[in-house]
Design an enzyme around this catalytic site. Structure first.
Site, PDB file in Angstrom:
ATOM      1  N   GLY A  39       7.719   7.226  49.298  1.00  0.00           N
ATOM      2  CA  GLY A  39       7.371   5.804  48.959  1.00  0.00           C
ATOM      3  C   GLY A  39       8.649   5.173  48.240  1.00  0.00           C
ATOM      4  O   GLY A  39       9.097   5.850  47.360  1.00  0.00           O
ATOM      5  N   LYS A  40       9.274   4.411  48.654  1.00  0.00           N
ATOM      6  CA  LYS A  40      10.532   3.726  48.270  1.00  0.00           C
ATOM      7  C   LYS A  40      10.253   3.393  46.453  1.00  0.00           C
ATOM      8  O   LYS A  40      11.233   3.721  45.612  1.00  0.00           O
ATOM      9  CB  LYS A  40      10.983   2.513  48.765  1.00  0.00           C
ATOM     10  CG  LYS A  40      11.586   2.787  50.067  1.00  0.00           C
ATOM     11  CD  LYS A  40      12.243   1.511  50.586  1.00  0.00           C
ATOM     12  CE  LYS A  40      12.514   1.632  52.265  1.00  0.00           C
ATOM     13  NZ  LYS A  40      12.839   2.739  52.631  1.00  0.00           N
ATOM     14  N   GLY A  41       9.157   2.719  46.473  1.00  0.00           N
ATOM     15  CA  GLY A  41       8.876   2.455  44.892  1.00  0.00           C
ATOM     16  C   GLY A  41       8.506   3.781  43.983  1.00  0.00           C
ATOM     17  O   GLY A  41       9.296   3.895  42.976  1.00  0.00           O
ATOM     18  N   ASN A 180      21.992  -1.550  51.671  1.00  0.00           N
ATOM     19  CA  ASN A 180      22.867  -0.899  52.470  1.00  0.00           C
ATOM     20  C   ASN A 180      23.808  -1.682  53.340  1.00  0.00           C
ATOM     21  O   ASN A 180      23.533  -2.918  53.387  1.00  0.00           O
ATOM     22  CB  ASN A 180      22.008   0.291  53.258  1.00  0.00           C
ATOM     23  CG  ASN A 180      21.133  -0.354  54.292  1.00  0.00           C
ATOM     24  OD1 ASN A 180      21.177  -1.374  54.799  1.00  0.00           O
ATOM     25  ND2 ASN A 180      20.206   0.398  54.748  1.00  0.00           N
ATOM     26  N   THR A 218      25.190   0.360  49.324  1.00  0.00           N
ATOM     27  CA  THR A 218      25.225   1.710  49.342  1.00  0.00           C
ATOM     28  C   THR A 218      26.118   1.958  50.590  1.00  0.00           C
ATOM     29  O   THR A 218      25.659   1.305  51.704  1.00  0.00           O
ATOM     30  CB  THR A 218      24.077   2.358  49.261  1.00  0.00           C
ATOM     31  OG1 THR A 218      23.205   1.754  50.511  1.00  0.00           O
ATOM     32  CG2 THR A 218      23.596   2.140  48.075  1.00  0.00           C
ATOM     33  N   GLY A 249      18.958   6.472  49.216  1.00  0.00           N
ATOM     34  CA  GLY A 249      19.329   5.258  48.556  1.00  0.00           C
ATOM     35  C   GLY A 249      18.169   4.895  47.487  1.00  0.00           C
ATOM     36  O   GLY A 249      18.837   4.219  46.350  1.00  0.00           O
ATOM     37  N   ASP A 250      16.722   5.586  47.452  1.00  0.00           N
ATOM     38  CA  ASP A 250      16.100   5.229  46.306  1.00  0.00           C
ATOM     39  C   ASP A 250      16.563   6.070  44.975  1.00  0.00           C
ATOM     40  O   ASP A 250      16.600   5.408  43.966  1.00  0.00           O
ATOM     41  CB  ASP A 250      14.580   5.720  46.882  1.00  0.00           C
ATOM     42  CG  ASP A 250      14.223   5.041  47.783  1.00  0.00           C
ATOM     43  OD1 ASP A 250      14.359   3.850  47.882  1.00  0.00           O
ATOM     44  OD2 ASP A 250      13.314   5.595  48.722  1.00  0.00           O
ATOM     45  N   GLY A 285      13.173  16.276  51.756  1.00  0.00           N
ATOM     46  CA  GLY A 285      12.005  15.525  51.208  1.00  0.00           C
ATOM     47  C   GLY A 285      12.682  14.498  50.355  1.00  0.00           C
ATOM     48  O   GLY A 285      14.005  14.257  50.222  1.00  0.00           O
TER      49      GLY A 285
HETATM   50  O1  RIB Z   1      13.328   5.430  51.201  1.00  0.00           O
HETATM   51  C1  RIB Z   1      12.552   6.210  51.825  1.00  0.00           C
HETATM   52  C2  RIB Z   1      11.048   6.306  51.824  1.00  0.00           C
HETATM   53  O2  RIB Z   1      10.971   5.159  52.782  1.00  0.00           O
HETATM   54  C3  RIB Z   1      10.081   7.435  52.217  1.00  0.00           C
HETATM   55  O3  RIB Z   1       9.808   8.231  50.991  1.00  0.00           O
HETATM   56  C4  RIB Z   1       8.915   7.053  52.955  1.00  0.00           C
HETATM   57  O4  RIB Z   1       7.819   6.902  52.148  1.00  0.00           O
HETATM   58  C5  RIB Z   1       9.484   5.238  53.148  1.00  0.00           C
HETATM   59  O5  RIB Z   1       8.800   4.551  52.214  1.00  0.00           O
END
Ligand code: RIB
Length: 303
Positions: A39-41, A180, A218, A249-250, A285
Site C-alpha cells: 500500500g502506498k501509504g 513520476n 522521479t 517510488g514510495d 516485494g
Molecule cells: O506503490 C506500490 C504499491 O501500490 C503497492 O505496495 C500496492 O499495494 C499499491 O498500492
C-alpha cells in the site's frame, strides 16, 4: 525533530512473478506467487521510519488477518499506529501486483477498508511537521488533511499517485509535489501547461512556477529531479539490477520527506531518497524491500 504523519493506504500485496504480462484474453502461469505488506501509504510510512523519522500513520484496515499483520509490520517499524482505524465487515485493501522478468510491474488495487477512511485526526500536528499523502484513499479526506495541515502550519507533501483529475482545486495548497514522469505530464495538463515535445525538466519548472511549490519528479533508473523556485537539482540513480520496482517510488517519497523533516540540505535529502529507491528495486516485494538508513549510508559510501 519534526514528525512525519502519513495519511494513506495500507494493502496486502499479492505478488505474481510472470515471464510476460498477459495480453487481453490470455492466461499466463505465474513463476512465483507470494503475499506481503504494501500500500502506498504504508510503504511510505515504513520508508520514513527506516530513514530515521518519527513517524505516525493514519490509515484504515479490515478486522482480518491481513489487517492484523499490517498493524504488526507498521508497529515493528516503530510507527505510531494509534490512529490506524479498524473496520468491521470490510476487508483490508488488496493489491494484485504482476512483476515481469525486467522487474517492471502492473498493479490492480482493490481499496477495501482504505475507502472507509473517514477522517484524519491531525490534532497533534505541530508547526513544521510534515503530512505525507498519496491518492489511494478517498479524495475528500486528502483535501481535509491538506486544509488541516495548513491550519497548523505543517508542510504538505502529496505523491500524486495514482493521478486523479479531481485534485485540481487543491494543487496550489501542496508544498511539495512528488510525481513520476507520467504523473508530471498529467498534472501539467490539469493546469493547462503544454507537455508535447517539452523536456521533463522544463515541465517541472513550469508546474513549480505556476503552482508556487516544490516539484519532485522521479525518473526511474535515471534518478530524480527537483525544482524549487529558481533551483533545479538533478540526481542520477546508482546502477543496480532491477528485480522488482514495486514500492521504489514510495521508498523515495518516505526517505525524501524524512530528510526534509530532519532539516537535511535538500540536495542531500534528494540523493538519499534516490539511493534508497534504487536499493528497493534490487529486492522483491514492497515493504520487505525498503532499506534501512545504514544500507543507504553503505551504498552512498560506495559499498
Ligand atoms: O506503490 C506500490 C504499491 O501500490 C503497492 O505496495 C500496492 O499495494 C499499491 O498500492
Amino acid at each position: 525533530m519534526s514528525e512525519v504523519v502519513v495519511v494513506g493506504s495500507a494493502n496486502v500485496d499479492h505478488r505474481l512473478l510472470v515471464s510476460e504480462f498477459p495480453a487481453p484474453g490470455q492466461t499466463v502461469k505465474a513463476v512465483e506467487f507470494d503475499m506481503g505488506p504494501g500500500g502506498k501509504g504504508a510503504n511510505q510510512a515504513v520508508a520514513a521510519a527506516r530513514a530515521g523519522a518519527k513517524t505516525q500513520m493514519i490509515a484504515s484496515i479490515g478486522a482480518d488477518i491481513a489487517g492484523q499483520s499490517l498493524r504488526q509490520v507498521l508497529s515493528q517499524a516503530g510507527i505510531d499506529i494509534a490512529k490506524v482505524q479498524i473496520q468491521a465487515g470490510t476487508p483490508t485493501g488488496a493489491a494484485y501486483v504482476m512483476v515481469n522478468s525486467a522487474g517492471e510491474n502492473s498493479i490492480i488495487v482493490a481499496a477495501g477498508a482504505n475507502s472507509a477512511l473517514a477522517t484524519a485526526d491531525l490534532a497533534t500536528l505541530q508547526s513544521g511537521d510534515y503530512v505525507l499523502l498519496q491518492l489511494e484513499i478517498p479524495l475528500p479526506l486528502v483535501e481535509e488533511a491538506i486544509f488541516k495541515a495548513h491550519s497548523r502550519q505543517a508542510k504538505v507533501v502529496v505523491n500524486v499517485s495514482p493521478a486523479d483529475d479531481r485534485m485540481k482545486p487543491f494543487l496550489g495548497l501542496i508544498d511539495v509535489l512528488i510525481v513520476n514522469e507520467l504523473e508530471l505530464g498529467q498534472v501539467a495538463e490539469l493546469i493547462d501547461l503544454p507537455v508535447a515535445e517539452v523536456e521533463i525538466a522544463d515541465i517541472a519548472k513550469a508546474v513549480a512556477g505556476k503552482l508556487g511549490n516544490t516539484v519532485v519528479c522521479t525518473l526511474g533508473p535515471k534518478g530524480a529531479l527537483l525544482v524549487a523556485g529558481d533551483e533545479l537539482l538533478a540526481v542520477d540513480a546508482p546502477k543496480v539490477p532491477a528485480v522488482d520496482t514495486t514500492g521504489a517510488g514510495d521508498t523515495f517519497a518516505g526517505y525524501l520527506v524524512a530528510g526534509l523533516a530532519a532539516n537535511v540540505p535538500i540536495a542531500d535529502a534528494l540523493a538519499r531518497a534516490v539511493t534508497a529507491g534504487a536499493i528497493a528495486v534490487t529486492k522483491p516485494g514492497a515493504i520487505e524491500a525498503i532499506p534501512f538508513a545504514a544500507d543507504v549510508d553503505r551504498m552512498i559510501a560506495g559499498g
